[in-house]
Design an enzyme around this catalytic site. Structure first.
Site, PDB file in Angstrom:
ATOM      1  CG  ASP A 147     125.528-109.466  -7.086  1.00  0.00           C
ATOM      2  OD1 ASP A 147     125.474-110.402  -6.265  1.00  0.00           O
ATOM      3  OD2 ASP A 147     124.551-109.097  -7.761  1.00  0.00           O
ATOM      4  N   GLY A 163     124.073-114.559  -3.471  1.00  0.00           N
ATOM      5  CA  GLY A 163     124.766-115.540  -4.311  1.00  0.00           C
ATOM      6  C   GLY A 163     126.235-115.178  -4.278  1.00  0.00           C
ATOM      7  CG  HIS A 164     128.170-114.574  -1.162  1.00  0.00           C
ATOM      8  ND1 HIS A 164     128.355-114.384   0.178  1.00  0.00           N
ATOM      9  CD2 HIS A 164     127.298-113.607  -1.555  1.00  0.00           C
ATOM     10  CE1 HIS A 164     127.633-113.355   0.584  1.00  0.00           C
ATOM     11  NE2 HIS A 164     126.973-112.879  -0.449  1.00  0.00           N
TER      12      HIS A 164
END
Ligand code: GDP
Ligand code: IMO
Ligand code: MG
Length: 408
Positions: free
Chosen positions: A12, A39-40
């Site tokens: 992250d 999760g980009h």
């Protein structure tokens, strides 16, 4: 040219934003590891895109996005994500490719992942996406590869429930399948970004094992997962935040402690919006850990760094960074392998003055306040690696480039 972009902390760090920024000049982006645990986030104008499996170059209309051989792919999640992109106005048909050697995640892996973590004496706090199970099956030589979908003899050997799940995807994936070694050979004169997921400290070999993910998220994984040799990686860019975050369990020496640091953790979490993209879990926050960052620079041979979230410190009078670990009588300046040592470590911190002004709109390094430049210079000296990109907001434009990453 192959430019690897990897996380230099526990994930992250803003890899999605930095890959999106660099992909403006790239023809291909290859995601080399992980799966739907990632999760980009990409923020461009009034749109926010949250990607889990699809490489971050997808937002540009002509960039080819490749899911590499080091990935573990849940086809349900993949097509769900592609449909969301379509609804957001991103057309992807014909430019999303999948390595024939990538592994597949089936629903029972997800269930097993949750069950296994629940039964651990010390749960890892996995994302429950079946990642660890898929990589264990792969290592045990019981995994299911993309190519198996098109090999009738092997396909017939799969469990009936897996086939029932996979059946509808066989035809849909077929036009996307590619032999990545051949593809990368032909792309050798193009600008290719190798996009990492997770981060060096979540790497199976080099991270804070067992509190890691199960893929090779350090720079070495970029070669394996993109089907090239290590000498074909021209440049390694490590992305890190101006502070540190971690989701899930495991040691975190520089984590803010309420009794010592007051409500600093809550402040950073709110200003930086530190909530997981995949699970929505609040991220644990702490000082920038320069001991851990220097370790990541070494274990990944990072050539240059991209510093993100510098704007989160805009209102602070003072900033601290961790420059050593006190463990009992000893002060360490290296990053120990032992989980108990990391858990016992008390951070030795160095103070910096804050800049007390908004960094919003700054586009040239020279225009940063002196205190921000001093913070950056000290980081560079400590980790012996130049900071060549500074990000001061989530938008693509909120990026300061000190040196072109494509002309090395
Ligand atoms: P990734 O997994 O490394 O791609 O990072 P995530 O997308 O999970 O988390 C990074 C978050 O920070 C996202 O919400 C980004 O939009 C945001 N972000 C990225 N760079 C910056 C920055 O420089 N400043 C601020 N305030 N937010 C940023
Ligand atoms: P991106 O690419 C942050 C963490 C999980 C958990 C551990 C193992 O967005 O930076 P897993 O489901 O992979 O078996 O979980 O790893 N984790 C991440 N933390 N960012 C990520 O990806 C992560 N992917 C996995 O929270 O602690
Ligand atoms: Mg993320």
């Amino acid at each position: 040219m192959n430019l690897a972009v990897i996380g230099a902390q526990w994930g992250d760090e803003g890899k999605g934003k930095i890959v999106d920024y660099l992909a403006e000049q790239a023809e291909v982006v290859v995601r080399f590891s992980g799966g739907a645990n990632a999760g980009h986030t990409i923020v461009h104008k009034d749109r926010t895109y949250k990607l889990h499996l699809v490489p971050s170059g997808i937002i540009y209309p002509r960039t080819v996005a490749v899911l590499g051989a080091g990935m573990v792919i849940d086809p349900g999640a993949l097509f769900g994500e592609l449909q969301t992109l379509e609804e957001q106005g991103v057309s992807w048909e014909g430019r999303v490719l999948v390595s024939d050697r990538a592994h597949l995640v089936v629903p029972r892996y997800r269930e097993l992942d949750v069950e296994q973590d629940r039964s651990r004496m010390q749960p890892i706090g996995t994302t429950g996406r079946g990642i660890g199970v898929a990589y264990s099956m792969k290592a045990a030589r019981d995994g299911i590869r993309v190519v198996d979908l098109f090999d009738d003899e092997r396909y017939a050997l799969l469990r009936p429930e897996d086939r029932e799940f996979l059946d509808p995807y066989r035809e849909r994936i077929h036009p996307m399948v590619t032999d990545l070694a051949v593809y990368m050979y032909h792309a050798r004169d193009r600008r290719v970004v190798l996009e990492g997921a997770q981060g060096a400290l979540l790497d199976l070999d080099h991270g804070t094992y067992p509190f890691v993910s199960s893929g090779y998220s350090a720079a070495g994984g970029a070669a394996l997962g993109a089907a090239i040799g290590p000498r074909a990686i021209d440049h390694v860019l490590g992305v890190f935040k101006a502070y540190t975050t971690r989701v899930g369990n495991g040691p975190f020496p520089s984590e803010f402690q309420p009794d010592r640091d007051g409500d600093l953790g809550d402040q950073i979490r709110e200003i930086g919006q530190e909530y997981g993209v995949t699970t929505g879990r609040p991220r644990r926050c702490g000082y920038l850990d320069l001991v851990a960052l220097r370790y990541a620079c070494r274990v990944c041979s990072i050539d240059a760094l991209a510093l993100t979230h510098l704007d989160v410190y805009d209102e602070f009078d003072e900033i601290k960074a961790c420059v050593g670990y006190d463990i009992g009588e000893e002060t360490l300046d290296g990053f120990p392998a032992s989980i108990s040592a990391l858990e016992r470590a008390v951070p030795v911190t160095k103070r910096f003055s804050g800049w007390k002004t908004s960094l919003n709109g700054i586009s040239r390094f020279e225009d940063l306040p002196a205190a921000a430049k001093e913070y950056i210079a000290c980081i560079e000296r400590f980790v012996e690696t130049p900071v060549e990109i500074v990000s001061v907001g989530s938008q693509r434009e909120s990026t300061i480039l000190r040196s072109d990453q494509w002309t090395r």
